[in-house]
Design an enzyme around this catalytic site. Structure first.
Site, PDB file in Angstrom:
ATOM      1  N   TYR A 222      -9.565 -30.286 -33.402  1.00  0.00           N
ATOM      2  CA  TYR A 222     -10.366 -31.325 -32.745  1.00  0.00           C
ATOM      3  C   TYR A 222     -11.799 -31.278 -33.248  1.00  0.00           C
ATOM      4  CZ  TYR A 222     -13.038 -33.912 -29.310  1.00  0.00           C
ATOM      5  OH  TYR A 222     -13.909 -34.806 -28.726  1.00  0.00           O
TER       6      TYR A 222
ATOM      7  N   LYS B 286     -14.064 -34.136 -35.545  1.00  0.00           N
ATOM      8  CA  LYS B 286     -15.362 -34.694 -35.166  1.00  0.00           C
ATOM      9  C   LYS B 286     -16.443 -34.346 -36.189  1.00  0.00           C
ATOM     10  CE  LYS B 286     -13.983 -36.920 -31.587  1.00  0.00           C
ATOM     11  NZ  LYS B 286     -14.007 -38.390 -31.571  1.00  0.00           N
TER      12      LYS B 286
END
Length: 254
Positions: free
Chosen positions: A150, A154
């Protein structure tokens, strides 16, 4: 204020829904996409004539291309793209994480964002104006245990935004990355923990996190900057959150 046409992905809940509502309230035209069609319909019914719902999964590149090509002429000149669709799945260490969760996060957070951007961008450049606002995260620059893929997705969003601006300099088109820290009031943690509401609630226990309205307010502020101003990225945290110290693993002496 000139009416804008704004495309918001992942608009069925959370940040996307609040951004769409906020901009519709001031009279802009909003194209909203998400997989949950019924929620998009409800949103459109609340703002007649201002919200155009398009049920869509951003990971399906062919469907995205077809949907954008099928927009009525009066909706095709997109002034602002808000790449909000994204998710976090799981919080296990890398050696225990599910590969399908990793693949889904990459497909949505990276590939889907890139697909929509590439399809919308040529029109903006041709018109000499436009804004791309990508929703990133502090996880893209501040690693934490279990954030593995994750956080990496980003970080990609952050760097992709910067590189867009390197390509678009002088074109009249700007890219921005909004990078929130702890935000409550969304389905984010519930999705991450596979619907475990108790575990999700624990993330925000005894805190006052940011809210989706805070994010929508920030996005509106970026949209309203003068044409000569580029906001490359904007990091925001609630008062209850800050940077942590580095983890040190200590050995027990014999």
């Amino acid at each position: 204020m000139t009416q804008k046409t704004i495309l918001v992905t992942g608009a069925s809940s959370g940040f996307g829904k609040h951004i769409a509502e906020r901009m519709a309230r001031r009279g802009d035209k909003i194209i909203v996409t998400a997989r949950r069609a019924e929620r998009l319909t409800e949103l459109a019914e609340a703002y007649p004539g201002l919200i155009k719902p398009i049920p869509l999964d951003v990971t399906d590149a062919a469907a995205v291309e077809a949907a954008l090509a099928d927009l009525p002429p009066e909706w095709q000149a997109i002034d602002v793209l808000v790449n909000n669709a994204g998710l976090a799945l799981g919080l296990e260490p890398a050696n225990e994480a599910r590969l399908d969760n990793w693949e889904r996060m990459i497909a949505t957070n990276c590939s889907g964002l890139v697909t929509v951007t590439r399809l919308v961008l040529p029109g903006m450049v041709a018109r000499g104006r436009g804004q791309i606002i990508n929703i990133g995260s502090t996880a893209g620059s501040i690693p934490y245990a279990g954030g593995n893929v994750y956080g990496a997705t980003k970080a990609f969003v952050h760097q992709f935004t910067n590189n867009l601006n390197a390509d678009l300099v002088g074109s009249g088109v700007h890219a921005s990355c909004v990078e929130p820290g702890l935000v409550g009031g969304t389905e984010f943690s519930s999705v991450r923990f596979d619907g475990n509401s108790e575990k999700a609630a624990g993330v925000y226990q005894d805190t006052q996190p940011l809210t989706p309205e805070d994010i929508a307010d920030t996005v509106e502020w970026i949209i309203d900057r003068p044409p000569h101003v580029t906001i490359n990225y904007l990091v925001m945290m609630p008062d209850c959150q800050s940077f942590g110290g580095q983890v040190v693993k200590r050995r027990v002496s014999n």
